[in-house]
Design a protein around this motif. Structure first.
Motif, short mmCIF file in Angstrom:
data_model
loop_
_atom_site.label_atom_id
_atom_site.label_comp_id
_atom_site.label_asym_id
_atom_site.label_seq_id
_atom_site.Cartn_x
_atom_site.Cartn_y
_atom_site.Cartn_z
N VAL A 236 4.16 13.38 5.72
CA VAL A 236 5.16 14.02 6.00
C VAL A 236 6.07 13.01 7.01
N ALA A 237 7.20 13.28 7.08
CA ALA A 237 8.29 12.61 7.78
C ALA A 237 8.03 12.90 9.38
N ALA A 238 6.90 12.39 9.95
CA ALA A 238 6.83 12.67 11.39
C ALA A 238 7.97 12.69 12.40
N ALA A 245 12.88 19.76 13.75
CA ALA A 245 12.09 20.84 13.31
C ALA A 245 11.38 21.42 14.42
N ASP A 246 10.98 22.87 14.28
CA ASP A 246 10.23 23.50 15.20
C ASP A 246 9.25 24.26 14.30
N GLY A 247 8.14 24.37 14.88
CA GLY A 247 6.97 25.26 14.06
C GLY A 247 5.82 24.23 13.33
N LEU A 248 6.17 22.99 13.44
CA LEU A 248 5.22 22.15 12.52
C LEU A 248 3.82 22.41 12.88
N ASP A 249 3.53 22.29 14.27
CA ASP A 249 2.03 22.26 14.41
C ASP A 249 1.41 24.03 13.67
N ARG A 601 18.65 22.97 13.98
CA ARG A 601 17.14 22.58 13.99
C ARG A 601 16.66 23.55 12.88
N VAL A 602 15.86 23.14 12.20
CA VAL A 602 14.99 23.89 11.07
C VAL A 602 13.67 24.48 11.64
N ASN A 603 13.48 25.74 11.26
CA ASN A 603 12.27 26.33 11.67
C ASN A 603 11.13 26.46 10.50
#
Length: 751
Positions: A236-238, A245-249, A601-603
């Motif tokens: 992934v593009a960390a 982005a939000d919600g990655l975890d 931002r992306v969710n």
């Protein structure tokens, strides 16, 4: 003489030039229009026979028709038709409520301009609910996009390093400018890669570096495995995700638990191939992705849309050259305001539901698969009347037999169309309109980037006596309802006579009245319309759209050459009306997409969808039902199929009867070969059809072409929706499973 226009057979609407014959009607020759700013002379084989749309055997109607008690029709004059329809719509409204009047259609592909006037008619009679073909195809993706970004996205295939197509064969269905040329360019470039996920070895798959020939209906397993590999192998593009982005975890926690090998086995695709595709996507500077009807009319379509977007978001492929972008728009399509807009994409607001079935309404559209259910009931809120414009739901919606029953149960059915379609034959009134080559027309599928294009097509030939363009029909219905009178028009006409600035001031003042705002399109048509050059009254509604485009996209409109402020909207509108070959409306920078999504931002975490992905392993593994050993794809795009607007079967140079494609292995086992007849049976119906054996199909997978089963003088081919069921639909968006219909086959013996 040669006249500019556009192809009307897919969303691209490539520019064409038509050599009109000496009779003023025939299309002697058709070629690509080199002056068109998007297609630049490109066209595929399909457009070159559009004379058969204009002048073929189509069941054309040129006089208003009223149904007789014996089921036949009689011709009536326009005044009678309008007054009777308005009276009967008013009666339905007054008796049952305006919300029981349902609207379907509004044009498809290149036929949207007339539909822009329909909201005024619906407002005049208090109608609330509507739908269109988009609710058969795209609403699941729209809903997902709203939750993740707050807007729709498209992809830049011309400049991408990797192109990924999911349930999409752009060689035949196109979907972006110069599709065949772009595909060949990617295929020839060793630095670029083409990836196809499709159970069929399509023409696009033949060009691909990677073809993941998935088991029909298991795309969710395959895409989840692909996304999981990205996470589990740290592809992934960390840094990008941390910034944007939000919600990655939450997402990575789910994807780290995915049993990749098991899901690849369910999808029947080699795990090594899936891992190779993940590595190629992760290593690319840019990835462009297109999902289409192969998955959007299939099982788990909304979840597939979600995971597909996770793939390109996890690898940072948004808002840059060669990746996903948010286009500007003249008339926005595909924004789900139930979950975006003021609330933002993460809003818990559920959004509206249909009155009887309680189905989720996305982008204002009732799911097509519940329309009959909303009618065939004793529920007090059931639909009682239906206005159908430039659409054919009796043929194009699932379970045609039930849709015919529903239409027959209505108090009133009114159809606006050019031909005596399957739906028109069931109507109480049929109102004839000009063809797309006899009037001003346009598509609102304007998705080009970074330079977006709008093409107001001018008439190529004169319409026959007796037909009226859709804006005129809607204006007359509104006036017959009493919603607008000359007193409403007079101040605006006077202002228009003084100049565009004075008109704008008067019109904006009138819009302050909510009661009149609902009729803005007809007010523009009746007052601004007659002042426009080229007799382009139908384009009046675009004046407001041009100003809104300039307001929302000031930098792009300025860079396209239209200046700034209020003058920019006027210059843009003037260019649209004069630009018979089409014009650029915006010229954007690649990073402008960030300003077009909610919060910039992306969710990644859509809780209910992510939970469903997490629970995928708990579901029963898909298996073949021995009673229904085949999966039918009911409606495949082929070299000479498009949509039901092409009613003359001679348009198809090959396979005019629309053969059933099946694998050589299945044909051998059944004891048939190409040209033999079989009986095709589903849970909903059966039909006899000729076979076309091929090595491009998976064992157990069969397909029928779209656009057949139409009746002009006689029926040609199989109507796919005689075999589909309205109950087979997506749990989230209600979109149909046309590409996954359980079926069986029986060899027919010959005498």
């Amino acid at each position: 003489m040669w006249k500019p226009s556009a192809c009307i057979l897919c969303e691209c609407n490539c520019g064409i030039e038509i050599l009109v014959g000496e009779d003023g009607r025939s299309f002697d020759k058709i070629r690509g229009d080199k002056l068109h700013p998007a297609s630049a002379g490109y066209t595929c084989n399909k457009a070159l026979r559009l004379d058969l749309h204009q002048n073929g055997d189509t069941g054309r109607i040129t006089r208003p028709l009223r149904r007789l008690p014996d089921g036949g029709f009689e011709e009536i004059d326009w005044d009678t038709a309008i007054s009777e329809i308005a009276a009967r719509l008013g009666e339905v409204r007054d008796t049952f409520g305006g919300e029981t009047i349902f609207y379907y259609g509004g044009g498809g592909q290149g036929n949207h301009l007339g539909g822009a006037y329909s909201p005024a008619t619906l407002a005049a009679f208090g109608a609330k609910y509507r739908s269109s073909a988009l609710a058969q195809e795209k609403t699941g993706e729209f809903w997902v996009s709203a939750r993740m970004l707050g807007n729709m996205t498209r992809a830049d295939f011309e400049h991408c390093e990797v192109a990924l197509f999911v349930g999409k064969n752009p060689y035949q269905s196109h979907g972006f400018p110069r599709a065949r040329s772009v595909l060949k360019e990617i295929g020839k470039d060793p630095a670029r890669s083409l990836v196809v996920i499709d159970p069929v070895r399509t023409e696009t798959a033949e060009l691909a570096d990677f073809h993941l020939q998935v088991r029909p209906g298991t795309d969710l397993y395959l895409l989840t495995a692909l996304a999981a590999v990205l996470v589990q192998e740290d592809l992934v593009a960390a840094d990008w995700l941390a910034a944007h982005a939000d919600g990655l975890d939450a997402v990575t926690a789910v994807l780290r638990q995915v049993p990749v090998a098991e899901y690849c086995s369910v999808a029947d695709v080699e795990e090594t191939l899936v891992r190779a595709v993940a590595a190629r996507i992760a290593a690319a500077d840019s990835v462009a992705v297109f999902e289409d009807l192969g998955v959007q009319m299939n099982r788990d379509s909304t979840l597939v849309s979600y995971v597909e977007k996770l793939v390109w978001l996890l690898t940072g492929n948004f808002g840059k050259r060669g990746a996903q972008y948010v286009p500007s728009s003249l008339v926005p399509i595909g924004r789900d305001r139930g979950h975006a807009g003021d609330e933002g994409p993460r809003s818990p607001v559920e959004g509206p539901r249909s009155p009887v079935a309680g189905a989720r309404i996305i982008t204002g559209l009732v799911p097509c698969n519940v329309i009959a259910e909303e009618i065939l009931t004793d529920h007090p809120a059931r639909y009682r009347a239906m206005l159908v414009e430039s659409a054919n739901p009796a043929h194009s919606l699932a379970d045609s037999a039930r849709m015919r029953e529903a239409l027959a149960a209505l108090e009133l059915v009114v159809v606006i169309d050019i031909a005596m379609t399957e739906t028109a034959r069931l109507a109480d009134y049929v109102l004839p309109a000009p063809t797309q080559f006899e009037k001003f027309e346009a598509t609102f599928f304007n998705f080009d980037f970074p330079r977006n294009v709008f093409h107001l097509r001018h008439p190529v030939v004169t319409a026959p006596d007796g037909v009226l363009p859709e804006p005129e029909i809607h204006a007359r219905l509104v006036e017959a309802s009493g919603a607008l009178t000359e007193a409403d028009y007079a101040p605006l006409r006077a202002a228009a006579a003084e100049g565009r600035v004075q008109f704008a001031q008067a019109f904006l003042g009138l819009l302050a009245d909510p009661a009149k705002r609902r009729f803005a399109s007809v007010l523009l048509y009746r007052t601004l319309g007659p002042t426009l050059p080229h007799d382009a009254s139908a384009a009046a509604v675009l004046w407001m759209a041009a100003h809104e485009c300039a307001r929302k996209n000031p930098s792009g409109v300025e860079k396209a050459g239209y200046g700034t402020g209020l003058e920019a909207g006027e210059r843009l509108f003037a260019a649209i009306v004069d630009g018979a070959h089409g014009v650029h409306i915006t010229d954007d920078e690649y990073d402008v997409s960030w300003g077009r999504i909610s919060g910039e931002r992306v969710n990644l975490d859509v809780p209910e969808l992510l939970a469903a992905v997490a629970a995928l392993g708990e579901r029963p593994v898909p298996h073949q039902d021995p009673d229904w050993p085949f999966v039918l794809s009911a409606g495949e795009r082929r070299a000479f199929t498009a949509n039901t607007i092409m009613r003359d079967p001679s348009w198809r140079r090959r396979d005019q009867e629309g053969r059933l494609r099946m694998s050589v292995a299945d044909a051998t086992r059944l004891g048939v070969t190409t040209g033999d007849r079989v009986r095709l049976t589903t849970r909903r119906g059966s039909a006899e059809v000729s076979v076309d054996t091929t090595d491009t199909m998976r064992v157990g997978h069969i397909s029928l072409p779209n656009g057949l089963g139409l009746t002009v003088n006689e029926r040609t081919g199989v109507a796919p929706n005689e075999l589909t069921s309205a109950e087979d639909r997506d749990e989230w968006a209600g979109t149909p499973w046309h590409k996954h219909v359980p079926a069986r086959l029986e060899r027919l013996t010959t005498a």
